[in-house]
Structure formats: C-alpha cells, structure tokens
Write a protein that holds these residues in place. Structure first.
Motif, PDB file in Angstrom:
ATOM      1  N   GLN A 165       0.932  -1.537   0.007  1.00  0.00           N
ATOM      2  CA  GLN A 165      -0.326   0.031  -0.153  1.00  0.00           C
ATOM      3  C   GLN A 165       0.821   1.107  -0.212  1.00  0.00           C
ATOM      4  OE1 GLN A 165      -2.338  -0.716   3.437  1.00  0.00           O
ATOM      5  NE2 GLN A 165      -4.281  -1.092   2.750  1.00  0.00           N
ATOM      6  N   MET A 166       1.949   1.178   0.475  1.00  0.00           N
ATOM      7  CA  MET A 166       2.501   2.669   0.364  1.00  0.00           C
ATOM      8  C   MET A 166       3.654   2.424  -1.180  1.00  0.00           C
ATOM      9  SD  MET A 166       4.071   2.812   4.659  1.00  0.00           S
ATOM     10  CE  MET A 166       5.543   1.183   4.681  1.00  0.00           C
ATOM     11  N   VAL A 167       4.093   1.380  -1.461  1.00  0.00           N
ATOM     12  CA  VAL A 167       4.746   1.511  -2.411  1.00  0.00           C
ATOM     13  C   VAL A 167       3.395   1.764  -3.827  1.00  0.00           C
ATOM     14  CG1 VAL A 167       5.740   0.477  -4.677  1.00  0.00           C
ATOM     15  CG2 VAL A 167       6.426   0.317  -2.052  1.00  0.00           C
ATOM     16  N   ASP A 168       1.956   1.330  -3.855  1.00  0.00           N
ATOM     17  CA  ASP A 168       1.158   1.235  -4.503  1.00  0.00           C
ATOM     18  C   ASP A 168       0.307   2.608  -4.859  1.00  0.00           C
ATOM     19  OD1 ASP A 168      -0.429   0.550  -6.603  1.00  0.00           O
ATOM     20  OD2 ASP A 168      -1.794  -1.365  -5.755  1.00  0.00           O
ATOM     21  N   LEU A 169       0.662   3.794  -4.941  1.00  0.00           N
ATOM     22  CA  LEU A 169       0.672   4.429  -4.887  1.00  0.00           C
ATOM     23  C   LEU A 169       0.064   5.332  -6.515  1.00  0.00           C
ATOM     24  CD1 LEU A 169       2.464   5.587  -1.861  1.00  0.00           C
ATOM     25  CD2 LEU A 169      -0.273   5.734  -1.954  1.00  0.00           C
ATOM     26  N   PRO A 170      -1.161   5.992  -6.111  1.00  0.00           N
ATOM     27  CA  PRO A 170      -0.525   7.245  -7.475  1.00  0.00           C
ATOM     28  C   PRO A 170       0.770   7.761  -8.244  1.00  0.00           C
ATOM     29  CG  PRO A 170      -2.890   7.303  -6.003  1.00  0.00           C
ATOM     30  CD  PRO A 170      -1.928   7.098  -4.905  1.00  0.00           C
ATOM     31  N   PRO A 171       0.972   8.221  -7.108  1.00  0.00           N
ATOM     32  CA  PRO A 171       1.953   8.991  -7.829  1.00  0.00           C
ATOM     33  C   PRO A 171       3.414   7.776  -8.280  1.00  0.00           C
ATOM     34  CG  PRO A 171       2.422  10.358  -5.755  1.00  0.00           C
ATOM     35  CD  PRO A 171       1.604   8.865  -5.656  1.00  0.00           C
ATOM     36  N   VAL A 172       3.560   6.430  -8.215  1.00  0.00           N
ATOM     37  CA  VAL A 172       4.029   5.450  -8.589  1.00  0.00           C
ATOM     38  C   VAL A 172       3.647   5.487 -10.068  1.00  0.00           C
ATOM     39  CG1 VAL A 172       5.028   3.476  -8.314  1.00  0.00           C
ATOM     40  CG2 VAL A 172       4.449   5.027  -6.213  1.00  0.00           C
ATOM     41  N   ILE A 231      -3.381  10.054   2.152  1.00  0.00           N
ATOM     42  CA  ILE A 231      -3.072   8.623   1.278  1.00  0.00           C
ATOM     43  C   ILE A 231      -4.506   8.169   1.420  1.00  0.00           C
ATOM     44  CG2 ILE A 231      -2.061   6.661   2.141  1.00  0.00           C
ATOM     45  CD1 ILE A 231       0.066   8.856   2.715  1.00  0.00           C
ATOM     46  N   PRO A 232      -3.808   6.964   0.178  1.00  0.00           N
ATOM     47  CA  PRO A 232      -5.703   6.728  -0.862  1.00  0.00           C
ATOM     48  C   PRO A 232      -5.718   5.134  -0.019  1.00  0.00           C
ATOM     49  CG  PRO A 232      -3.558   7.244  -1.952  1.00  0.00           C
ATOM     50  CD  PRO A 232      -3.221   7.566  -1.181  1.00  0.00           C
ATOM     51  N   HIS A 233      -4.094   4.794   0.628  1.00  0.00           N
ATOM     52  CA  HIS A 233      -5.397   3.464   1.622  1.00  0.00           C
ATOM     53  C   HIS A 233      -6.285   3.905   3.195  1.00  0.00           C
ATOM     54  CE1 HIS A 233      -3.664   1.292  -2.541  1.00  0.00           C
ATOM     55  NE2 HIS A 233      -2.616   2.055  -1.939  1.00  0.00           N
ATOM     56  N   ARG A 246      -8.132   0.988  -9.046  1.00  0.00           N
ATOM     57  CA  ARG A 246      -6.747   0.577  -7.789  1.00  0.00           C
ATOM     58  C   ARG A 246      -6.740   1.525  -6.369  1.00  0.00           C
ATOM     59  NH1 ARG A 246      -3.508  -3.285  -9.187  1.00  0.00           N
ATOM     60  NH2 ARG A 246      -2.185  -2.684  -7.146  1.00  0.00           N
ATOM     61  N   PHE A 247      -7.834   3.356  -7.197  1.00  0.00           N
ATOM     62  CA  PHE A 247      -7.917   4.048  -5.624  1.00  0.00           C
ATOM     63  C   PHE A 247      -9.182   4.421  -5.591  1.00  0.00           C
ATOM     64  CE2 PHE A 247      -3.573   3.646  -7.614  1.00  0.00           C
ATOM     65  CZ  PHE A 247      -2.753   3.135  -6.459  1.00  0.00           C
ATOM     66  N   ILE A 248      -9.684   4.605  -6.311  1.00  0.00           N
ATOM     67  CA  ILE A 248     -11.461   6.194  -6.571  1.00  0.00           C
ATOM     68  C   ILE A 248     -12.495   5.067  -5.564  1.00  0.00           C
ATOM     69  CG2 ILE A 248     -13.250   6.793  -7.805  1.00  0.00           C
ATOM     70  CD1 ILE A 248     -10.821   8.433  -9.321  1.00  0.00           C
ATOM     71  N   GLN A 279     -12.059   1.487  -4.080  1.00  0.00           N
ATOM     72  CA  GLN A 279     -12.243   1.448  -2.485  1.00  0.00           C
ATOM     73  C   GLN A 279     -12.360   2.773  -1.982  1.00  0.00           C
ATOM     74  OE1 GLN A 279      -9.691   0.459  -5.099  1.00  0.00           O
ATOM     75  NE2 GLN A 279      -9.390  -1.189  -4.572  1.00  0.00           N
ATOM     76  N   GLU A 280     -11.177   4.035  -2.686  1.00  0.00           N
ATOM     77  CA  GLU A 280     -11.992   5.319  -1.403  1.00  0.00           C
ATOM     78  C   GLU A 280     -13.642   5.289  -1.398  1.00  0.00           C
ATOM     79  OE1 GLU A 280      -9.691   8.416  -3.297  1.00  0.00           O
ATOM     80  OE2 GLU A 280      -7.975   7.432  -3.095  1.00  0.00           O
ATOM     81  N   GLU A 281     -14.317   5.731  -2.314  1.00  0.00           N
ATOM     82  CA  GLU A 281     -15.454   5.689  -2.358  1.00  0.00           C
ATOM     83  C   GLU A 281     -16.487   4.967  -1.807  1.00  0.00           C
ATOM     84  OE1 GLU A 281     -17.444   7.042  -6.315  1.00  0.00           O
ATOM     85  OE2 GLU A 281     -15.958   9.051  -5.978  1.00  0.00           O
ATOM     86  N   ALA A 282     -15.932   3.402  -1.640  1.00  0.00           N
ATOM     87  CA  ALA A 282     -15.804   3.015  -0.880  1.00  0.00           C
ATOM     88  C   ALA A 282     -16.364   2.836   0.677  1.00  0.00           C
ATOM     89  CB  ALA A 282     -16.453   1.317  -0.745  1.00  0.00           C
ATOM     90  N   ARG A 283     -15.050   3.669   0.780  1.00  0.00           N
ATOM     91  CA  ARG A 283     -15.020   4.291   2.355  1.00  0.00           C
ATOM     92  C   ARG A 283     -15.607   4.898   2.678  1.00  0.00           C
ATOM     93  NH1 ARG A 283      -9.497   2.494   0.520  1.00  0.00           N
ATOM     94  NH2 ARG A 283      -8.947   4.193   0.974  1.00  0.00           N
TER      95      ARG A 283
END
Length: 160
Positions: free
Chosen positions: A14-21, A77-79, A132-134, A136-140
C-alpha cells in the motif's frame, strides 16, 4: 508531521501502490516511447505552451488539493480512511482533483515530448486510478459518512 500524512497500519504494498508511482511509471513510458520511436513524435505550433499549461496547472491543482487535506487535518494517503469529507477548495468542482491533476501532468508530458502514440496512456491511467484507488476510497467514504457523502457525490462530479 500531522495526521494528514500518517502511514500507520499500511502494508508495504500500500505504501508503494500509490498514484504518484503510477504517474511516474506512465511518464517513464512516454519518455521511453519518445526515445525508442522518435518518428512517433510530432511537434505542432503552440504545443510547448499547451504542454506547460497542462503540466503546471496539474501540479497546482494537486498542490491545492493536498493543501485542502492539510487544512481539514485528514489523510491524503489513498489507502487510509479520511476523518472528514472535504467539500471546499478544488473539491467543490471535482471529487478527485489530485487524480485529475495526475492526468493533466501526464497530458503535459505527452505534449512536451510530442509523443502522440503515448496518448493511450491517459485513459489507461484513468482506469488504473478508478479501479485501484477511487472505487475503494468512495466505498470507504460511503461506509463512514453515509448520506453526507451520497449528497456530496450527487452534486460533485468525479472528474470535472
């Protein structure tokens, strides 16, 4: 450093799987395409100005959104689960201004390199960000903020 950037409880993935990467990976692909297939590069009048506008406006949008997270004292942080919904600043116009900024930066790099075949990376990055991000973020956000998030999502577009 504040709650807005804490990484407590995140896995290494999760710390590597980030949008900037993902954005940096896409930028490297654009650069590689321009190097390997220079015949695929085309420069049009005004292209450098448009490139700079997309690039710098994308960075500015990301910075404004990150500043909004900091002001709201919630995690960028997205996660992680934010402690509040941000509806001010760039979040008045887009539910995902940082991701929109990522796409603008990539568009600026593509234009700057004249790497037109790399335009395919824009919708590809958009799908990656969505899946990968949106999602899950919207579900949370729905789980944590219920009707408040539903009302915000109904009146504010995902991208623009």
């Amino acid at each position: 450093m504040g709650h807005w950037l804490k990484t407590d409880g995140l896995t290494i993935r999760q710390m590597v799987d980030l949008p900037p990467v993902w954005l940096i990976g896409a930028i490297l692909l654009v650069w590689g395409q321009a190097q390997v297939w220079p015949g695929g590069t085309i420069v049009l009048p005004g292209q450098s100005i448009l490139s700079a506008a997309f690039f710098w406006c994308g960075l500015a949008l990301m910075g404004w959104a990150i500043w909004s997270f900091r002001q709201a004292r919630t995690s960028v942080i997205p996660h992680q689960t934010p402690v509040r919904i941000i509806t001010s600043g760039p979040f008045r116009f887009s539910r995902n201004p940082i991701y929109l900024g990522d796409l603008m930066v990539l568009a600026g790099v593509i234009l700057g390199q004249g790497a037109w075949p790399s335009v395919i990376l824009l919708p590809l990055l958009m799908v990656i960000l969505q899946r990968r991000f949106i999602a899950q973020e919207e579900a949370r956000m729905k789980d944590n903020f219920g009707q408040e998030f539903a009302a915000y999502a109904q009146k504010t577009r995902r991208w623009l």
